[in-house]
Write an enzyme that holds these catalytic residues in place. Sequence first.
Site, PDB file in Angstrom:
ATOM      1  N   MET A 186      55.581  54.856 -11.828  1.00 49.43           N
ATOM      2  CA  MET A 186      54.650  53.862 -11.284  1.00 49.43           C
ATOM      3  C   MET A 186      53.306  53.995 -11.962  1.00 49.43           C
ATOM      4  O   MET A 186      52.733  55.086 -12.036  1.00 49.43           O
ATOM      5  CB  MET A 186      54.533  54.073  -9.760  1.00 49.43           C
ATOM      6  N   GLU A 212      54.617  52.640 -18.806  1.00 47.29           N
ATOM      7  CA  GLU A 212      53.578  52.760 -17.771  1.00 47.29           C
ATOM      8  C   GLU A 212      52.180  52.672 -18.377  1.00 47.29           C
ATOM      9  O   GLU A 212      51.269  52.124 -17.768  1.00 47.29           O
ATOM     10  CB  GLU A 212      53.731  54.074 -16.994  1.00 47.29           C
ATOM     11  N   HIS A 236      51.046  49.180 -18.924  1.00 46.92           N
ATOM     12  CA  HIS A 236      50.518  48.559 -17.698  1.00 46.92           C
ATOM     13  C   HIS A 236      49.032  48.832 -17.497  1.00 46.92           C
ATOM     14  O   HIS A 236      48.364  48.082 -16.788  1.00 46.92           O
ATOM     15  CB  HIS A 236      51.234  49.115 -16.472  1.00 46.92           C
TER      16      HIS A 236
HETATM   17  N1  BES Z   1      55.771  48.960 -11.689  1.00 46.95           N
HETATM   18  C1  BES Z   1      56.997  49.640 -11.863  1.00 46.95           C
HETATM   19  C2  BES Z   1      57.346  50.530 -10.713  1.00 46.95           C
HETATM   20  C3  BES Z   1      58.005  49.846  -9.558  1.00 46.95           C
HETATM   21  C4  BES Z   1      59.319  49.454  -9.644  1.00 46.95           C
HETATM   22  C5  BES Z   1      57.323  49.633  -8.396  1.00 46.95           C
HETATM   23  C6  BES Z   1      59.920  48.834  -8.578  1.00 46.95           C
HETATM   24  C7  BES Z   1      57.915  49.022  -7.337  1.00 46.95           C
HETATM   25  C8  BES Z   1      59.219  48.614  -7.414  1.00 46.95           C
HETATM   26  C9  BES Z   1      56.962  50.502 -13.119  1.00 46.95           C
HETATM   27  O1  BES Z   1      56.059  50.111 -14.071  1.00 46.95           O
HETATM   28  C10 BES Z   1      58.300  50.377 -13.763  1.00 46.95           C
HETATM   29  O2  BES Z   1      58.604  49.326 -14.225  1.00 46.95           O
HETATM   30  N2  BES Z   1      59.094  51.424 -13.763  1.00 46.95           N
HETATM   31  C11 BES Z   1      60.432  51.374 -14.292  1.00 46.95           C
HETATM   32  C12 BES Z   1      60.564  52.203 -15.515  1.00 46.95           C
HETATM   33  C13 BES Z   1      60.401  51.401 -16.761  1.00 46.95           C
HETATM   34  C14 BES Z   1      60.475  52.243 -17.982  1.00 46.95           C
HETATM   35  C15 BES Z   1      61.400  50.281 -16.882  1.00 46.95           C
HETATM   36  C16 BES Z   1      61.357  51.893 -13.237  1.00 46.95           C
HETATM   37  O3  BES Z   1      60.861  52.372 -12.226  1.00 46.95           O
HETATM   38  O4  BES Z   1      62.561  51.804 -13.409  1.00 46.95           O
HETATM   39 ZN    ZN Z   2      56.628  48.422 -15.129  1.00 51.82          ZN
END
Ligand code: BES
Ligand code: ZN
Length: 880
Positions: A273, A308, A311
Amino acid sequence: MDQFKGQPRLPKFAVPKRYDIYIKPDLCLCKFSGSVAIDIDILSDTRFLVLSAADLLVHDASVSFANQKSSKVIQPSSIQACEVSQILVLEFAETLPFGLGTLRMDFEGILNDNMKGFYRSTYEHNGEKKNMAVTQFEPVDARRCFPCWDEPAFKATFKITLDVPSELVALSNMPIVEEKVNGDLKTVSYQESPIMSTYLVAIVVGLFDYVEDHTTDGVKVRVYCQVGKANQGKFALDVAVKTLDLYKEYFAVPYSLPKLDMIAIPDFAAGAMENYGLVTYRETALLYDDQHSAAANKQRVATVVAHELAHQWFGNLVTMEWWTHLWLNEGFATWVSYLATDSLFPEWKVWNQFLEESNHGLTLDALAESHPIEVEINHASEVDEIFDAISYRKGASIIRMLQSYLGPECFQKSLASYIKRHRCSNTKTEDLWAALEEGSGEPVNKLMSSWTKQQGYPVVTVKVKDEKLVFEQSRFLSSGSSGEGQWIVPITLCCGSYDVRKNFLLQTETESVDIKQSLGCSLSKCCGGNDKYCDWIKLNVDQTGFYRVKYDEDLAAKLRNAIEKNHLTTTDRFGILDDAFALSMACQQSVTSLLTLMGAYREELDYTVLSNLISISYKLERIAADAVPELLDNLRQFFTNIFQFAAEKLGWDPKPGESHLDAMLRGEILTALALFGHEQTIQEGNRRCLAFLDDRSTPLLPPDIRKAAYVAVMQTVNASNRSGYESLLRIYRESDLSQEKTRILSSLASCPDPNIILEVLNFLLSSEVRSQDAIFGLGVNWKARETAWTWLKAKWEEISKIFDSGFLIGRFVSATVSPFASYEKAKEVEEFFASRVKPSMARTLKQSIERVHINLRWVQSVQKERDLPNAINELAWRRY
Ligand code: BES
Ligand code: ZN
């Protein structure tokens, strides 16, 4: 208060400007108390303040107004919380004055176990179990920690102060400005943040070690992990420092906070996150252990960190205005993470691997129950579900398509101006298109709206007719139905060589191109003259477009030939196979011809192509098991033949200096061979696993082949031969590396014996498996799908309690339901969930049921393929 219930968005009577938050967590009793003073601007005549809150007890609220002459404090006549709408309504006896005021409230809450809001995670220190306090606010859970305007567009600054046990590390978004120790407790206050959205606020309190480094312009970067494991943070730290420098260049804006902390959390629902300045991760996505992590784990760490950190610009500095535009965050970060990883590790060829991302997007978006990238959100609980392959993978893929259409330089310049123009504020999808349109002079908004506002994507059919190529587009659906929709498709094509290219926009349903005139090559052999004869035509060159291609038989045969002769690039080899598979699932092409095409890949050595070939084989095996069980043995023999070529080249032992991709491929190929019942592989895997059980530092079982060996072991396990299973459980219990644990969980699920699978499934819900990890054991062997479904029904109450409303619950549904292929089962599933569906899994459930129907239709069509038995027989026993 009723008028405020059930609204998707908060009313704008007042907007927050600055939060001064004080929180005191109690890690023993798992609760917290706090107070908040929110500077607000009252914008309209109102007797109400409506903000977000959930599971909080709020008391002692007041609003104060002060100007040079006087000051005034008003208490609300009532404070009401609506748990369903997750709002807090303060009602006042008088109309509040316009302008600035300060809203003060005290509150109390619990540190929950649901991995969202302000929650408890656990760890061991010196043999003692301890609690840590962690926040996870995205998408809509800041409201579980403090009352706030919990929507991305209500940006404000945050000044945070914590009271915590003095021996613990307490982190938040900003650096510490002051720490006052008072006996067992210390008061830690942090610098005020720049303006940001509530979902990016973060707090972590626990015991940690760290490693530290700096970027070239002095941003302090730290990786925090469990005490004693700081070494495992070094790889991510290095990636982070380099990536921050890279993004500063790419976005032409520096990282905007004075520090960046990244921290591994033992219980974590997502992968990571992007909280502003304090990024939280699952351990598997941040920690890298030289001894026990595989090449795939390393790549995962690098891509997650790169994602991350992207973001921090795309999401944190410039934020979507509402969740409808979530894809701007996630699609973009996904795309940029490849750009960064490619620049740091060119030998990983991650742009080839990007095709797996596109593939997941294409697969989900081929369902009638998909959704447009820009999706309407009516309730907070619907947001969880859109963190899916559409927002991430289709989002990233259409960005790649656009970048390749506009060209990388123009694309980057326009992006940089978008970031500059909208820094510290919020945007909609149109704002990005506007910047790109200005930068390129192309009608980006019109082009891209066809991809973001309507769901689905086209299949482009291409046929030869009188020396012309005729193109036709229609919506592609795995169900084989014809859907609505028309897209502006950037078509690229190559003819006989990568030097002979043509690009154009297909804007209508059909169009034809005179290939001789525009490319100077001829399509038929008998045309005479000096024309260059073109042996193959490949559309969607390098697979940068988000669409499928269906070739006429003659063009398809020529491409197969070109693959055999190794004339095509990796990405094109991937694409031809992938499109053929998708068309076959939609019953638009026979499995017989798909298998014949697969035969053309028998000398394939590329990781991405083989990895897709493997996953296609798994899916075909499942369909064949329902459709033509009598052909299964031959089919497996054929798959084994194809994989043998690479398996023999790679062997079991790593070669000195070999590539990252070979290391990853070895694991996947050997796993596939074990799953297809290849005796030698199963024996060798068992032998190596035994050696590992005797000696954990044996060179016989390096991390890259561990999963393959574990899977091999599980192929031999059954109710009367449990020792392999027990051994793997022992490794699971002894290891304190999360990557090792998930490796084992996913291997356990591969056992073909349903009785063992039942034990595995129950193990997933036991206290030995963190609830974040249960999902890894759900991909059970198809032979146990009935067991898994019966289990899910029996355990549903328990599962829905543990996973409550988060997005993990959808995984339980899709993993258990999707493997079926019968009408009766689809009905049974519908009936079971009729009274149990939750908003956070409603769409996933529909998609899973749709998959069952698609499988069924496919099975029926395969049963009608008369030449299939002969073809499989021939392929299985052909000598290569
Ligand atoms: N913003 C997300 C985290 C998130 C995911 C928050 C679902 C709430 C609900 C974070 O930036 C993200 O996308 N994380 C991915 C990993 C990424 C490398 C694809 C994840 O958690 O799978
Ligand atoms: Zn993300």
